[in-house]
Every structure is written in structure tokens, then in C-alpha cells.
Write an enzyme that holds these catalytic residues in place. Sequence first.
Site, PDB file in Angstrom:
ATOM      1  NE  ARG A 171      57.207  11.924  55.320  1.00 25.11           N
ATOM      2  CZ  ARG A 171      57.717  11.231  56.327  1.00 25.11           C
ATOM      3  NH1 ARG A 171      58.927  11.455  56.728  1.00 25.11           N
ATOM      4  NH2 ARG A 171      57.005  10.321  56.934  1.00 25.11           N
ATOM      5  N   PRO A 172      53.269  15.946  51.828  1.00 24.00           N
ATOM      6  CG  PRO A 172      51.782  15.725  50.041  1.00 24.00           C
ATOM      7  CD  PRO A 172      53.120  15.257  50.551  1.00 24.00           C
ATOM      8  CB  ILE A 173      49.469  17.229  56.033  1.00 25.54           C
ATOM      9  CG1 ILE A 173      49.465  18.754  56.028  1.00 25.54           C
ATOM     10  CG2 ILE A 173      50.724  16.697  56.690  1.00 25.54           C
ATOM     11  CD1 ILE A 173      49.301  19.344  57.430  1.00 25.54           C
ATOM     12  CB  ILE A 228      56.206   4.815  50.094  1.00 23.79           C
ATOM     13  CG1 ILE A 228      55.872   3.318  50.068  1.00 23.79           C
ATOM     14  CG2 ILE A 228      55.346   5.574  51.104  1.00 23.79           C
ATOM     15  CD1 ILE A 228      54.438   2.954  49.893  1.00 23.79           C
ATOM     16  NE  ARG A 242      63.664  11.867  63.057  1.00 25.23           N
ATOM     17  CZ  ARG A 242      63.195  11.386  61.896  1.00 25.23           C
ATOM     18  NH1 ARG A 242      63.908  11.483  60.811  1.00 25.23           N
ATOM     19  NH2 ARG A 242      62.004  10.832  61.818  1.00 25.23           N
ATOM     20  CB  CYS A 259      60.821  15.167  55.180  1.00 23.37           C
ATOM     21  SG  CYS A 259      61.739  13.754  55.715  1.00 23.37           S
ATOM     22  CE  LYS A 300      60.754   6.868  63.470  1.00 20.39           C
ATOM     23  NZ  LYS A 300      59.594   7.460  62.897  1.00 20.39           N
ATOM     24  CG  ASN A 301      56.851   4.571  62.506  1.00 22.45           C
ATOM     25  OD1 ASN A 301      57.466   5.557  62.919  1.00 22.45           O
ATOM     26  ND2 ASN A 301      57.046   4.044  61.305  1.00 22.45           N
ATOM     27  CG  ASP A 320      59.851   3.420  57.543  1.00 23.69           C
ATOM     28  OD1 ASP A 320      59.978   4.308  56.680  1.00 23.69           O
ATOM     29  OD2 ASP A 320      59.099   3.533  58.529  1.00 23.69           O
ATOM     30  NE  ARG A 326      54.788  13.529  57.436  1.00 25.42           N
ATOM     31  CZ  ARG A 326      53.995  14.160  56.621  1.00 25.42           C
ATOM     32  NH1 ARG A 326      54.320  15.328  56.152  1.00 25.42           N
ATOM     33  NH2 ARG A 326      52.847  13.638  56.259  1.00 25.42           N
TER      34      ARG A 326
HETATM   35  C1  UD1 Z   1      54.483   6.753  58.308  1.00 24.90           C
HETATM   36  C2  UD1 Z   1      55.673   6.350  59.140  1.00 24.90           C
HETATM   37  C3  UD1 Z   1      56.934   6.330  58.285  1.00 24.90           C
HETATM   38  C4  UD1 Z   1      56.727   5.455  57.059  1.00 24.90           C
HETATM   39  C5  UD1 Z   1      55.451   5.840  56.315  1.00 24.90           C
HETATM   40  C6  UD1 Z   1      55.101   4.900  55.179  1.00 24.90           C
HETATM   41  C7  UD1 Z   1      55.092   7.139  61.340  1.00 24.90           C
HETATM   42  C8  UD1 Z   1      55.378   8.068  62.462  1.00 24.90           C
HETATM   43  N1  UD1 Z   1      55.820   7.289  60.235  1.00 24.90           N
HETATM   44  O1  UD1 Z   1      54.736   8.073  57.837  1.00 24.90           O
HETATM   45  O2  UD1 Z   1      58.001   5.827  59.085  1.00 24.90           O
HETATM   46  O3  UD1 Z   1      57.810   5.616  56.178  1.00 24.90           O
HETATM   47  O4  UD1 Z   1      54.342   5.840  57.229  1.00 24.90           O
HETATM   48  O5  UD1 Z   1      54.957   3.606  55.648  1.00 24.90           O
HETATM   49  O6  UD1 Z   1      54.273   6.239  61.451  1.00 24.90           O
HETATM   50  N2  UD1 Z   1      50.869  11.571  51.517  1.00 24.90           N
HETATM   51  C9  UD1 Z   1      50.218  12.569  50.824  1.00 24.90           C
HETATM   52  N3  UD1 Z   1      49.346  13.361  51.519  1.00 24.90           N
HETATM   53  C10 UD1 Z   1      49.090  13.198  52.859  1.00 24.90           C
HETATM   54  C11 UD1 Z   1      49.757  12.162  53.548  1.00 24.90           C
HETATM   55  C12 UD1 Z   1      50.644  11.362  52.840  1.00 24.90           C
HETATM   56  O7  UD1 Z   1      50.416  12.753  49.626  1.00 24.90           O
HETATM   57  O8  UD1 Z   1      48.280  13.954  53.423  1.00 24.90           O
HETATM   58  C13 UD1 Z   1      51.854  10.707  50.795  1.00 24.90           C
HETATM   59  C14 UD1 Z   1      53.272  10.900  51.355  1.00 24.90           C
HETATM   60  O9  UD1 Z   1      53.899  12.014  50.770  1.00 24.90           O
HETATM   61  C15 UD1 Z   1      53.926   9.595  50.979  1.00 24.90           C
HETATM   62  C16 UD1 Z   1      52.760   8.592  51.105  1.00 24.90           C
HETATM   63  O10 UD1 Z   1      51.561   9.351  51.047  1.00 24.90           O
HETATM   64  O11 UD1 Z   1      54.351   9.637  49.648  1.00 24.90           O
HETATM   65  C17 UD1 Z   1      52.804   7.787  52.396  1.00 24.90           C
HETATM   66  O12 UD1 Z   1      52.739   8.641  53.496  1.00 24.90           O
HETATM   67  P1  UD1 Z   1      52.102   8.224  54.892  1.00 24.90           P
HETATM   68  O13 UD1 Z   1      51.567   6.842  54.823  1.00 24.90           O
HETATM   69  O14 UD1 Z   1      51.183   9.308  55.323  1.00 24.90           O
HETATM   70  O15 UD1 Z   1      53.383   8.236  55.822  1.00 24.90           O
HETATM   71  P2  UD1 Z   1      53.547   8.936  57.225  1.00 24.90           P
HETATM   72  O16 UD1 Z   1      52.327   8.728  58.040  1.00 24.90           O
HETATM   73  O17 UD1 Z   1      54.069  10.306  57.042  1.00 24.90           O
END
Ligand code: UD1
Length: 428
Positions: A121-123, A336, A406, A116, A22-23, A314, A92
Site C-alpha cells: 500500500r504505497p502512496i 488489487i 474497524r 498493512c 465506511k469508505n 473488499d 491509513r
Molecule cells: C480503498 C478502500 C479499500 C479498498 C480499496 C480498493 C477506503 C478508505 N479504502 O483503499 O477498502 O480495498 O480502495 O478498492 O476507501 N496503490 C499504489 N500507489 C498509491 C495508491 C495505491 O500502488 O499511491 C495501489 C495499492 O497498493 C493497491 C491498489 O493501488 O494495490 C489499490 O489501492 P487504492 O485504490 O488506492 O486503495 P485505497 O484507497 O487504499
Amino acid sequence: MDCYHIQGGVPLGGEYRIKGAKNSALPVLAAAVARPGIHEIHDCPRIDDVFVMEEILQSLGASTRFEGNCLVADTRNIDKTQVPREVMSRMRSSVFLMGSLLARCGEATITRPGGCRIGKRPIDIHIEGLKQMGFEVEISDEEIKARGRCRGGRVQLPYPSVGATENLMMAAVSGEEETVIENCACEPEIADLQGFMRTCGFDVSGGGTGRIVVRGNPDAGKGSEAGKMNVDTMYFIVEDRIEAATYMAAVIGTGGRAVFRNIRAGLMQEVLAVFERMGVKVRSFDDAVEITSGARLKSPGIVITSPFPGFPTDCQPQLLTLCTGAEGLTTIREEIFESRFTHKRELIKMGANIEICGKNAIIKGECPLRGNRVCAADLRGGAALVLAGLFAAGETVVENVHHIDRGYENFEKGLRQLGGVIERRTSD
Ligand code: UD1
């Protein structure tokens, strides 16, 4: 609302072929937008998140269709740069479309991805990275709009975010210069995305390491001849190490033995090491792993989730369920996500003894689970409840299985293939 009815206590065994990840499928499909062409994505899991990604691609002007487990995406006629609010709120991962739309069209508009259940989960890392690369990003209460060209240079991620690494890799292909992204996430799905991007003709290297180099080609951007150049591709998605760990946990917790095909042990070394600490016998072959559960499961001690190659967040809910039946005390520390113990309350209803202290879950083992009616609240937590049902005495009903849809293709069918007694019913 569908639910699973599970009769527990039956040892699982036999053979199962692991599906595509999926990822990996989600960012690969997003990347297909960056290069006009007909993209055949093989081993693509038929799961709800992928169906949402199909809808997003269609809303941008692409056409998609499944032929078995091959998703064919024709992205030649993409003519929109805005991801509709309705689909954005459902997944997301739609945030990836920023990078690929910027590469293809020089602009992208998304709505803010919602919160979520597993955490905030900020960006911010995505946005800051895009800005550092030279894109203009405007943020309002409702929308995030980005436009421009990547000017290249060096981007240092404050944290190795998987999604931000992938998004920035895609955005960088429109750069006029080389872009170096440092402190990248190293998950195997990032190397897989790189493989697809190279198949599309993009110059990306270092995927799967902490330093990714993208040699941009401004012609990949809007209006140029090369940007319009079609490249038809055929690509096979990497196997799903999280699906593999989930099925393995099901076999281990029921005291069974099974062979998993289409999975390389190297992708899940830390998970296999934890299983071995629990007394499980693991045999690895070129692209298969055999799991034999021990007579008595032992606690693996302390397990801390961390970015790859560490223990994956995960797989944390599934491990937590497994440890309810293991001898001794287990501590699982979730590093995480902030709130990823959503299934704890439901497990306690089934007889588990778990305490949460901050980031730690402390599990007192050898608590036999009893069947009960429980409710899935997120994807992996939901899968962990299905495992609990397989381990428990009597019948368990898991509600809200749409969360599980999902990320697992036909979960009940896979478990039945291994001898699990599980049925899907539509409740009124
Ligand atoms: C991806 C995976 C998800 C997995 C996660 C961690 C996909 C589609 N999803 O999610 O299944 O659980 O990696 O291995 O590949 N963070 C921030 N700011 C940001 C981005 C992230 O603070 O802009 C934080 C998140 O809140 C979280 C941590 O960083 O606490 C890890 O997030 P991230 O590695 O970005 O996970 P995803 O890409 O969302």
C-alpha cells in the site's frame, strides 16, 4: 482482547438495514476540514476507523460529537496542519488529510502511513499527483510535507487508486484554474464524496466516472475571505455495499432468506451476479434487496477482483469462505492487493481445502467446516472468519475482533438480529 463465540449451522433470516459506508464516511470527514463550518454527517457508521478520524479532526482543532448515527463536526477552528504520528499509524485513511489541509491551509504534514497486512500500500500516486498539480512535496524518512497552491491543469493517474482520486479531488479545490483528473477510480464512494464537496460549495463534477473536473477557487485557500467563509452542511452518507455483501454472504452460507433495506442493487451488481451464479435468488427493489439461498450452492467458477464496477477486493475474503461450501472448484484471483488471503490458514484449520498459487486461491468446495479457535488478522478477513463460524458445525471462537470493529458497527448485534448465535466476550 475481545473474541466472538459463534454456534454455527443456524439459518439466518429476517430483515436488516444497511448502514452508511465506511469508505465514504472517512473521506467525507476529511473533506469537512476543507470548509470551515458545522457539518452534520448522517448515517455515519459508529466504527473504530471513524472514531480515529474524529481524533484526527480534534487534533487539528475541530470538535466532533456523535448524536445517534449523526456525526457533527465543527471545523471552524482548525488551526493545525500536522496529523499526529500516533493517529496516522493507526489508520491509513489519514492520508486524505493531505488534500483537505492543502485546500484549507495551503500546507499539510503527515507521517508515512505504515504498511498493512493486506499488502504494501504505497502512496506514490497521491504524491506524484500532488506534484503534478503544482504542490511542493518534501519526503523524509519520517514525514511527508506538502505546501502551496494547486495550479490546475491535467493529471493522469497511472492506476485508478480510490484514495489518490479522493485526495487529489480535495487538494484541487484551492486551484486557480480548472484541474482535470484522468483515469480516476469510479467507486460509488467517490461520487458520494463529490456530493458532500458540492454541498460545501466546491465545484466538482465527474465523480464516479474516469474523468473528474474541479473548478478551483483560490479563495478556498489560506487567508482569503472566502476561505474563511463558513458553510454549515447536512449530508447523508451512501449505503455500505461491502457491509451489505458481508451480511448477504452470511445469509447465503447458512441457507437462509433475508431482506436488506437501504441498499440499491446497482451499487453491487457484480457481487449479486456472482451470488446468482451460485444459485442464489436475488430480488431487487428501489432501495432493498431480498436474498434467498439455493438448496445447494454451486461454485461461481472464476472470480477476479478489480476496480469498480468489477468484483470488489473488499468482498473477496467473504466470497472465499462462502465457496468452501459450494459444489465444484472455484478460482478467486486477487488483482488489487498482494497479500489478501490472510484468512486462508484459519479456514484450513476449520476443514477448508484451499490452495494459493500466486494471485489465485483455488477452493475445493463441499468441504464442511468444523468449529475451531481462529484469529482475525485484518478487517475483511476477520469478517470472513465470523461467516465461517456461522457456517460451521459446532462452536467457533474468533479472536482479535478489534480488526472487525474497524469497519462493522456492532457486527454481533446485526447477526443476532438475523438469528445468528454469536456472543462477544472479553478474554483474559
Ligand atoms: C480503498 C478502500 C479499500 C479498498 C480499496 C480498493 C477506503 C478508505 N479504502 O483503499 O477498502 O480495498 O480502495 O478498492 O476507501 N496503490 C499504489 N500507489 C498509491 C495508491 C495505491 O500502488 O499511491 C495501489 C495499492 O497498493 C493497491 C491498489 O493501488 O494495490 C489499490 O489501492 P487504492 O485504490 O488506492 O486503495 P485505497 O484507497 O487504499
